[in-house]
Scaffold this motif. Sequence first.
Motif, PDB file in Angstrom:
ATOM      1  N   UNK A  89       0.879  -1.209  -0.123  1.00  0.00           N
ATOM      2  CA  UNK A  89      -0.172   0.059  -0.092  1.00  0.00           C
ATOM      3  C   UNK A  89       0.864   1.002   0.133  1.00  0.00           C
ATOM      4  N   UNK A  90       0.402   2.130  -0.552  1.00  0.00           N
ATOM      5  CA  UNK A  90       1.065   3.355  -0.713  1.00  0.00           C
ATOM      6  C   UNK A  90       1.554   4.045   0.758  1.00  0.00           C
ATOM      7  N   UNK A  91       2.542   4.614   0.810  1.00  0.00           N
ATOM      8  CA  UNK A  91       2.993   5.412   1.959  1.00  0.00           C
ATOM      9  C   UNK A  91       4.290   6.341   1.491  1.00  0.00           C
ATOM     10  N   UNK A  92       4.546   7.518   2.462  1.00  0.00           N
ATOM     11  CA  UNK A  92       5.213   8.425   2.040  1.00  0.00           C
ATOM     12  C   UNK A  92       6.246   8.835   2.961  1.00  0.00           C
ATOM     13  N   UNK A  93       7.451   9.058   2.725  1.00  0.00           N
ATOM     14  CA  UNK A  93       8.445   9.510   3.662  1.00  0.00           C
ATOM     15  C   UNK A  93       8.512  10.824   4.053  1.00  0.00           C
ATOM     16  N   UNK A  94       8.145  11.157   5.495  1.00  0.00           N
ATOM     17  CA  UNK A  94       8.285  12.568   6.105  1.00  0.00           C
ATOM     18  C   UNK A  94       7.052  13.353   5.700  1.00  0.00           C
ATOM     19  N   UNK A  95       6.480  13.310   4.601  1.00  0.00           N
ATOM     20  CA  UNK A  95       5.362  14.152   4.292  1.00  0.00           C
ATOM     21  C   UNK A  95       4.510  13.427   3.111  1.00  0.00           C
ATOM     22  N   UNK A  96       3.111  13.773   3.381  1.00  0.00           N
ATOM     23  CA  UNK A  96       2.231  13.260   2.177  1.00  0.00           C
ATOM     24  C   UNK A  96       1.287  14.278   1.913  1.00  0.00           C
ATOM     25  N   UNK A  97       0.727  14.503   0.943  1.00  0.00           N
ATOM     26  CA  UNK A  97      -0.180  15.473   0.525  1.00  0.00           C
ATOM     27  C   UNK A  97      -1.489  14.816   0.001  1.00  0.00           C
ATOM     28  N   UNK A  98      -2.636  14.845   0.380  1.00  0.00           N
ATOM     29  CA  UNK A  98      -3.787  14.376  -0.213  1.00  0.00           C
ATOM     30  C   UNK A  98      -4.595  15.507  -0.739  1.00  0.00           C
ATOM     31  N   UNK A  99      -5.140  15.361  -2.348  1.00  0.00           N
ATOM     32  CA  UNK A  99      -5.867  16.417  -2.872  1.00  0.00           C
ATOM     33  C   UNK A  99      -7.193  15.927  -3.282  1.00  0.00           C
ATOM     34  N   UNK A 100      -8.223  16.613  -2.863  1.00  0.00           N
ATOM     35  CA  UNK A 100      -9.495  16.092  -3.135  1.00  0.00           C
ATOM     36  C   UNK A 100     -10.204  16.626  -4.472  1.00  0.00           C
ATOM     37  N   UNK A 101     -11.428  16.384  -4.739  1.00  0.00           N
ATOM     38  CA  UNK A 101     -11.814  16.431  -6.095  1.00  0.00           C
ATOM     39  C   UNK A 101     -12.013  17.868  -6.433  1.00  0.00           C
ATOM     40  N   UNK A 102     -11.978  18.728  -5.387  1.00  0.00           N
ATOM     41  CA  UNK A 102     -12.123  20.511  -5.353  1.00  0.00           C
ATOM     42  C   UNK A 102     -10.529  20.822  -5.796  1.00  0.00           C
ATOM     43  N   UNK A 103      -9.628  20.147  -5.807  1.00  0.00           N
ATOM     44  CA  UNK A 103      -8.354  20.572  -5.744  1.00  0.00           C
ATOM     45  C   UNK A 103      -7.462  21.139  -4.510  1.00  0.00           C
ATOM     46  N   UNK A 104      -8.392  20.957  -3.277  1.00  0.00           N
ATOM     47  CA  UNK A 104      -7.644  21.285  -2.081  1.00  0.00           C
ATOM     48  C   UNK A 104      -6.919  20.396  -1.622  1.00  0.00           C
TER      49      UNK A 104
END
Length: 480
Positions: free
Chosen positions: A68-83
């Motif tokens: 499964x996806x994971x990220x080192x130190x920092x991760x960003x999720x972007x929703x359908x609105x672009x936020x």
Amino acid sequence: MPIPPLTVRTVHSTEPTFHVGSIERFYRHGWHSWSPTGWVDPQVPILPIPDEGRRLGHDDPRHAMDTTVSSSGVGIGVDASGTATLLGALAPDGRVRPVGPELIGSSGSGEIDWLIATGTVDGVLGAYASALGEHLGRRPRRTMRVWCSWYSHYEGVTEQAILDAVDAVDGHQIDVVQIDDGWEQAIGDWVPNDDFPAGMEKLADVIRASGRTAGLWLAPFIARSDARLVEERPELLLRDAEGAPVVAGINWGGPYFSLDPTSGATQDFVHDMITKARSWGFDYLKLDFLYAAAFPGRHVEPMDPEAAYRAGVEAIREAAGDDCYLLACGAPVIASIGVFDGIRIGPDVAEFWEEPTLTAMGDFSGRGARNAIITSSERLWLRDLIDTDPDVAFFDRSSVDLDEATLGSLRDLAAITGFVGTSDRLELLTHEESDELDALLADEATVNHESLLRWRIDGRVTDFGWVRRSATSAPSGRMP
């Protein structure tokens, strides 16, 4: 729907959880310099690299078999609105993963500070970079102009080749002449080989007499299995639970081992190595394969791997002194902030587009212009925090198998970062190629970030997205 204004807060937690809603895409940050970085679909499974040797140097070994996806130190999720919603560790050894509608952090170091930011992608990354600088420190930013021996000579570099290079850089605005891998007797045995008969001090004197800084490549926390150090100083090696040396990778014809950065004996060894290089006259040190110091193992002083790494590189900074430029390569990115002056932000560019064998197995940490441009362009948010080295640009077209668009993107990365490196044999450049090099060396470009991979350089727009769109399709779940 408009993106809301930037909001930022910090929490102190071992496992912070932040509800995002729908995560349409996720920014996955790679562990070290060469680790793939970019935007992925969080729902697509990860397929581990099938070759064990390649897995060792690809990303954090603790997550090498994750599906499964994971990220080192920092991760960003972007929703359908672009936020965009960012969750980022403000200390080494953080991990972020998207789980359904949530971003979840974890830290091997227990409770640490985390940044949570919501807004545009640029806004949240800017806030995170600023907070990292406050928590981990930052070194003064510089414009770097470096000639490096690697792509001209690889491991076949000689004393005469460096003397020729010193003559060839005359007339160009090169600040550093850096000797790369190939000068040493063996990885771990840091004394000059027979191709450097006059010794390193005399060679550094020649470089300095030309008005330039002398640079040297070292890999302080690894030793090749056949190095004298392995036999003569076995107490320096990091061991696994069974007491065997920890293999950090396979290169130079065989395995290489990690040194234990928490050991007083290792720190003394590294201190002597760095002090010796400084006494020879090298004021710029490119330190490579540093991720090996953050491998898990049975440390003399038990601590989490990235804390062990941080202890090791802080000992290097102390030995080198504040006036020595330290460039980290193959280095855990977040854990390097504040200690190093500069850091490589992508894999080796090489003189070709890709290595098809590595692409087939989904290894995008391997050398090649495509991998270097993709990963480096996704890490440009670091440029205001630490000098960012995207590796060299090429000017001698006869020495590479790359088209003009690729050559242009490599030069654009140099212009954006302010870190201009070349490894061409400058005496072989045509007049036109030499003028192109001089134009890049002389230009302090006005740079503006427009969106994601789109930048404006002195009014001209460049978009690195074409490289990802041109990439050979990866097997399912792997990041090109």
